[in-house]
Motif scaffolding. Sequence first.
Motif, PDB file in Angstrom:
ATOM      1  N   ALA A 199       0.872  -1.559   0.221  1.00 35.87           N
ATOM      2  CA  ALA A 199      -0.171  -0.193   0.517  1.00 35.87           C
ATOM      3  C   ALA A 199       0.616   1.312   0.249  1.00 35.87           C
ATOM      4  O   ALA A 199       0.532   2.230  -0.363  1.00 35.87           O
ATOM      5  N   ALA A 200       2.263   0.754   0.573  1.00 33.63           N
ATOM      6  CA  ALA A 200       3.031   2.934   0.368  1.00 33.63           C
ATOM      7  C   ALA A 200       3.992   2.195  -0.282  1.00 33.63           C
ATOM      8  O   ALA A 200       4.483   4.202  -0.926  1.00 33.63           O
ATOM      9  N   GLY A 201       3.783   1.593  -1.426  1.00 31.92           N
ATOM     10  CA  GLY A 201       4.213   1.944  -2.431  1.00 31.92           C
ATOM     11  C   GLY A 201       5.436   0.743  -3.646  1.00 31.92           C
ATOM     12  O   GLY A 201       5.751   0.755  -4.615  1.00 31.92           O
ATOM     13  N   ALA A 202       5.914  -0.230  -2.485  1.00 37.83           N
ATOM     14  CA  ALA A 202       7.138  -0.669  -3.528  1.00 37.83           C
ATOM     15  C   ALA A 202       6.720  -1.483  -4.497  1.00 37.83           C
ATOM     16  O   ALA A 202       4.990  -2.301  -4.272  1.00 37.83           O
ATOM     17  N   SER A 203       7.892  -1.919  -4.684  1.00 39.89           N
ATOM     18  CA  SER A 203       7.191  -2.785  -5.829  1.00 39.89           C
ATOM     19  C   SER A 203       7.819  -4.231  -5.516  1.00 39.89           C
ATOM     20  O   SER A 203       6.741  -4.990  -6.519  1.00 39.89           O
ATOM     21  N   SER A 204       8.118  -5.265  -4.404  1.00 36.34           N
ATOM     22  CA  SER A 204       7.971  -6.295  -4.456  1.00 36.34           C
ATOM     23  C   SER A 204       8.336  -6.173  -2.852  1.00 36.34           C
ATOM     24  O   SER A 204       9.287  -5.422  -1.974  1.00 36.34           O
ATOM     25  N   VAL A 205       8.080  -7.704  -2.654  1.00 44.09           N
ATOM     26  CA  VAL A 205       8.170  -8.324  -0.790  1.00 44.09           C
ATOM     27  C   VAL A 205       9.342  -9.325  -1.052  1.00 44.09           C
ATOM     28  O   VAL A 205       8.298  -9.794  -1.644  1.00 44.09           O
ATOM     29  N   PHE A 206      10.140  -8.854  -0.305  1.00 47.08           N
ATOM     30  CA  PHE A 206      11.672 -10.102   0.270  1.00 47.08           C
ATOM     31  C   PHE A 206      11.308 -10.449   1.314  1.00 47.08           C
ATOM     32  O   PHE A 206      11.044  -9.660   2.304  1.00 47.08           O
ATOM     33  N   PHE A 207      11.758 -11.478   1.626  1.00 44.22           N
ATOM     34  CA  PHE A 207      12.249 -12.072   3.085  1.00 44.22           C
ATOM     35  C   PHE A 207      14.013 -12.266   2.952  1.00 44.22           C
ATOM     36  O   PHE A 207      14.654 -13.515   1.649  1.00 44.22           O
ATOM     37  N   ASN A 208      14.211 -12.339   3.651  1.00 43.71           N
ATOM     38  CA  ASN A 208      15.561 -12.512   3.899  1.00 43.71           C
ATOM     39  C   ASN A 208      16.386 -12.432   5.333  1.00 43.71           C
ATOM     40  O   ASN A 208      16.069 -12.345   6.250  1.00 43.71           O
ATOM     41  N   CYS A 209      17.819 -12.886   5.598  1.00 45.89           N
ATOM     42  CA  CYS A 209      18.402 -13.114   6.717  1.00 45.89           C
ATOM     43  C   CYS A 209      17.507 -13.700   7.358  1.00 45.89           C
ATOM     44  O   CYS A 209      17.810 -13.282   9.021  1.00 45.89           O
ATOM     45  N   SER A 210      16.641 -14.507   7.728  1.00 45.45           N
ATOM     46  CA  SER A 210      16.601 -15.326   8.424  1.00 45.45           C
ATOM     47  C   SER A 210      16.354 -17.296   8.044  1.00 45.45           C
ATOM     48  O   SER A 210      17.617 -17.437   6.862  1.00 45.45           O
ATOM     49  N   GLN A 211      16.469 -18.105   8.840  1.00 51.44           N
ATOM     50  CA  GLN A 211      16.260 -20.154   8.358  1.00 51.44           C
ATOM     51  C   GLN A 211      15.411 -19.806   7.340  1.00 51.44           C
ATOM     52  O   GLN A 211      14.342 -19.331   7.466  1.00 51.44           O
ATOM     53  N   PRO A 212      15.995 -21.015   6.106  1.00 49.78           N
ATOM     54  CA  PRO A 212      15.938 -21.011   5.401  1.00 49.78           C
ATOM     55  C   PRO A 212      14.721 -22.263   5.519  1.00 49.78           C
ATOM     56  O   PRO A 212      13.302 -21.744   4.952  1.00 49.78           O
ATOM     57  N   GLU A 213      14.839 -22.521   6.935  1.00 43.93           N
ATOM     58  CA  GLU A 213      12.760 -23.342   7.471  1.00 43.93           C
ATOM     59  C   GLU A 213      11.380 -22.096   7.451  1.00 43.93           C
ATOM     60  O   GLU A 213      10.377 -23.010   7.649  1.00 43.93           O
ATOM     61  N   VAL A 214      11.735 -21.184   7.629  1.00 50.49           N
ATOM     62  CA  VAL A 214       9.923 -20.517   7.658  1.00 50.49           C
ATOM     63  C   VAL A 214      10.641 -19.547   6.702  1.00 50.49           C
ATOM     64  O   VAL A 214       9.138 -19.255   6.783  1.00 50.49           O
ATOM     65  N   MET A 215      10.440 -19.102   6.081  1.00 52.91           N
ATOM     66  CA  MET A 215      10.563 -19.174   4.431  1.00 52.91           C
ATOM     67  C   MET A 215       9.711 -18.824   3.831  1.00 52.91           C
ATOM     68  O   MET A 215       9.111 -18.292   2.808  1.00 52.91           O
ATOM     69  N   SER A 216       9.545 -20.793   3.415  1.00 51.33           N
ATOM     70  CA  SER A 216       7.958 -21.361   2.760  1.00 51.33           C
ATOM     71  C   SER A 216       6.573 -20.856   3.774  1.00 51.33           C
ATOM     72  O   SER A 216       5.908 -19.828   2.510  1.00 51.33           O
ATOM     73  N   ASP A 217       6.375 -20.213   4.644  1.00 50.71           N
ATOM     74  CA  ASP A 217       4.850 -19.730   5.390  1.00 50.71           C
ATOM     75  C   ASP A 217       5.008 -18.452   5.321  1.00 50.71           C
ATOM     76  O   ASP A 217       3.790 -17.642   4.417  1.00 50.71           O
ATOM     77  N   ALA A 218       6.123 -17.575   5.069  1.00 51.37           N
ATOM     78  CA  ALA A 218       5.842 -16.158   4.261  1.00 51.37           C
ATOM     79  C   ALA A 218       5.714 -15.942   3.077  1.00 51.37           C
ATOM     80  O   ALA A 218       4.872 -15.084   2.928  1.00 51.37           O
ATOM     81  N   VAL A 219       6.447 -17.256   2.448  1.00 48.57           N
ATOM     82  CA  VAL A 219       6.027 -16.657   0.590  1.00 48.57           C
ATOM     83  C   VAL A 219       4.395 -16.694   0.195  1.00 48.57           C
ATOM     84  O   VAL A 219       3.719 -16.270   0.014  1.00 48.57           O
TER      85      VAL A 219
END
Length: 306
Positions: A199-219
């Motif tokens: 809503a603030a205008g970002a083109s994309s949203v990423f997730f980084n600097c965390s364990q691989p195990e928590v990324m899928s739920d975030a995606v």
Amino acid sequence: MTTEPTFTILDGGMGRLLERLGAPFRLPEWSALSLIEAPEYVSRAHQAYVDSGTDIITTNSYGLVPHMLGEDRFAAHGRTLADRAGRLAREVADGAGRRVLVAGSLPPLFESYRPERFQAGEAPRIIESLVEGLRPHVDLWLIETQSSTVEALTSLAAVIGDGKPVYVSYTLKDEDGRTGPPELRSGEPVEDAVRRTLAAGASSVFFNCSQPEVMSDAVRAARKVVNEVPGAISIGVYANAFAPEPPSDTPYAGISEIRADLDPENYLKWIERWLADGASVVGGCCGIGPEHIEAIRAFREKATAG
């Protein structure tokens, strides 16, 4: 027959690669020390990622903040060092012989993983130096390792009007054995954070600097929001290769050990999972190096060749 690549490759971590290359390296300056004392190593690191097949290289500006450089050095040289970081990345990208984009890294302004240390009154002077130094050299902005929406949206507001794409990347709660819906380190639900960020205008949203195990739920949480929003919005992932650690009262007190189970072959398995979950930009963060990016590139080539 070869089809167009189905995903974009981001580079890997900078600090540990600089250390491996033999660059000057100590805490708390971290990757910024090479930029100050031996910038040729920064160019070598960027080149290693280009040679491995990355589509986007990230400026070595993560450490250009007062709590890593020191207040006096930041005030005197912060903008100049940001300009140097941008120039080095631009030179390598322009010499790649193919299209390589430069992402301008805008880091946590006060400390990684510590959302409670954000200072709204001090943030503008810090972000201004970084943005003004980097702006002439970058193709897009990467506001990375953000622990809360308030810190991310502060940096987003500083660059949203300059016409360049803005990628916002959040770091997640990732302690061992964690269950429940994905959250930023601030405790904000990922779904809410993604909605506010777009809503603030970002083109994309990423997730980084965390364990691989928590990324899928975030995606998957991000994909739910993105599917509600018109336009082409990408989701990206670049994970750490070291074990989770509790916050310390001493910033960057030591160098974390790399997990033995995140070699290129095993990290690629996570990449495949994130792509299946809906990510379209993948790469690596701390401890992920050119050899990992090479494995991702080889996988993409195989997947796109008919």
